[in-house]
Design an enzyme around this catalytic site. Structure first.
Site, PDB file in Angstrom:
ATOM      1  N   ASP A  67       0.840  -1.198   0.000  1.00 23.62           N
ATOM      2  CA  ASP A  67       0.000   0.000   0.000  1.00 23.62           C
ATOM      3  C   ASP A  67       0.876   1.249   0.000  1.00 23.62           C
ATOM      4  OD1 ASP A  67       0.975  -0.373   2.585  1.00 23.62           O
ATOM      5  OD2 ASP A  67      -0.988  -0.618   3.501  1.00 23.62           O
ATOM      6  N   ASP A 136      -8.291  -1.908  13.778  1.00 20.13           N
ATOM      7  CA  ASP A 136      -9.657  -2.119  13.288  1.00 20.13           C
ATOM      8  C   ASP A 136      -9.762  -3.337  12.365  1.00 20.13           C
ATOM      9  OD1 ASP A 136      -8.375  -1.207  10.999  1.00 20.13           O
ATOM     10  OD2 ASP A 136      -9.658   0.535  10.705  1.00 20.13           O
ATOM     11  N   HIS A 138      -7.831  -3.970   9.708  1.00 20.57           N
ATOM     12  CA  HIS A 138      -7.479  -3.772   8.290  1.00 20.57           C
ATOM     13  C   HIS A 138      -6.190  -4.504   7.926  1.00 20.57           C
ATOM     14  CE1 HIS A 138      -5.187   0.153   9.396  1.00 20.57           C
ATOM     15  NE2 HIS A 138      -4.271  -0.637   8.868  1.00 20.57           N
ATOM     16  N   GLU A 143      -9.763  -0.897   4.731  1.00 19.84           N
ATOM     17  CA  GLU A 143     -10.489  -0.570   5.956  1.00 19.84           C
ATOM     18  C   GLU A 143     -11.777  -1.398   6.040  1.00 19.84           C
ATOM     19  OE1 GLU A 143      -8.992   0.957   8.123  1.00 19.84           O
ATOM     20  OE2 GLU A 143      -8.296   2.976   7.635  1.00 19.84           O
TER      21      GLU A 143
END
Ligand code: GLP
Length: 260
Positions: A67, A136, A138, A143
């Site tokens: 990413d 979270d 991810h 996400e």
């Protein structure tokens, strides 16, 4: 998936670096997918030690990014390209020409995403992809509620992720809002996925990933759909797993030469 509970980050680094070394011995021209964040650093250090000791030859290895932030000026020290050059390529002695990544500064961002998918395919696909995990759930920058079939695309970061990553910038305002990330469908095409987590802050996300339902609310749970996914965690990150005794017994009964 295989769950391996290790004593600490150093043991995690050694185990995973050995798996990467085995891959390189089997396939010197492999494509190694790397992740940013603090968690994989012991892996890179252990691998660099093996290279320095002459145990691993990375002369033909290719490395690729998971990413990237959108909009940071070229060469910004916190762009993932620069971070990975510092933390992975330089210690391993790998040059830029063997490094694939998306262009977060492109004018045509959708075009840059498609071009990166093509680059990965042209390179024969990722052999081993390292993954960290966000608090979270991810992976990469996929996400919650990311499509489990998604390809490389632009995503908007949640506030939680921006706050988590603010420590690398001079405050929250500097953290980009947009990113390019390999999609979950893209990540699932790698031949071996190795997800790393350390510390109690990741315990909830790890339990949801391994023992919860497959759900886009927990993007890492998509690893349950992969035929060769390994989750390597320390005791603190494993503390909410219900079957930890079973994972430990399973790994302890594996022949030592088999690796992960
Ligand atoms: C960022 C990266 C992820 C990484 C996560 C966790 O959000 N995009 O790929 O897994 O940070 O980072 P750390 O390992 O520092 O907790």
């Amino acid at each position: 998936m295989e769950v391996v509970i290790v004593a600490d980050a150093a043991a995690q680094g050694e185990l995973v670096a050995s798996a990467v070394a085995d891959l390189i011995a089997r396939k010197p021209e492999a494509l190694f997918g790397v992740a940013t964040g603090s968690t994989p650093l012991p892996v890179y250090q252990a691998l660099a030690a093996k290279v320095a000791a002459g145990q691993v030859d990375v002369g033909r290895l290719k490395v690729c990014q998971l990413d990237e932030y959108v909009g940071l000026p070229a060469g910004h020290p916190e762009s993932y390209r620069e971070v990975l050059k510092r933390e992975v390529l330089a210690p391993l002695g790998i040059g830029d020409s063997a490094f694939l990544g998306p262009d977060g500064g492109a004018e045509d961002l959708p075009g840059a995403c498609a071009a990166y998918e093509q680059q990965l395919a042209d390179a024969g696909g990722v052999d081993l992809q390292l993954l960290g995990i966000g608090t979270d759930g991810h992976i990469g920058f996929n996400e919650p509620v990311s499509s489990l079939a998604s390809r490389t695309r632009i995503k908007t970061l949640t506030e939680r992720t921006r706050v988590d990553n603010a420590r690398f910038f001079n405050g929250l305002d500097e953290v980009p809002r947009h990113v390019i990330t390999q999609g979950i469908g893209t990540i699932l095409q790698a031949r071996h996925l190795v997800l790393l987590a350390t510390g109690a802050g990741k315990a909830e996300a790890v339990a949801a990933t391994v023992e919860g339902p497959v759900s886009s609310m927990v993007p890492a749970s998509a690893l349950q759909l992969h035929p060769h996914a390994t989750v390597v965690v320390d005791e603190a990150a494993a503390q909410q797993l219900k079957l930890s005794d079973y994972y430990k017994a399973t790994f302890a009964s594996k022949p030592a030469w088999q690796g992960i």
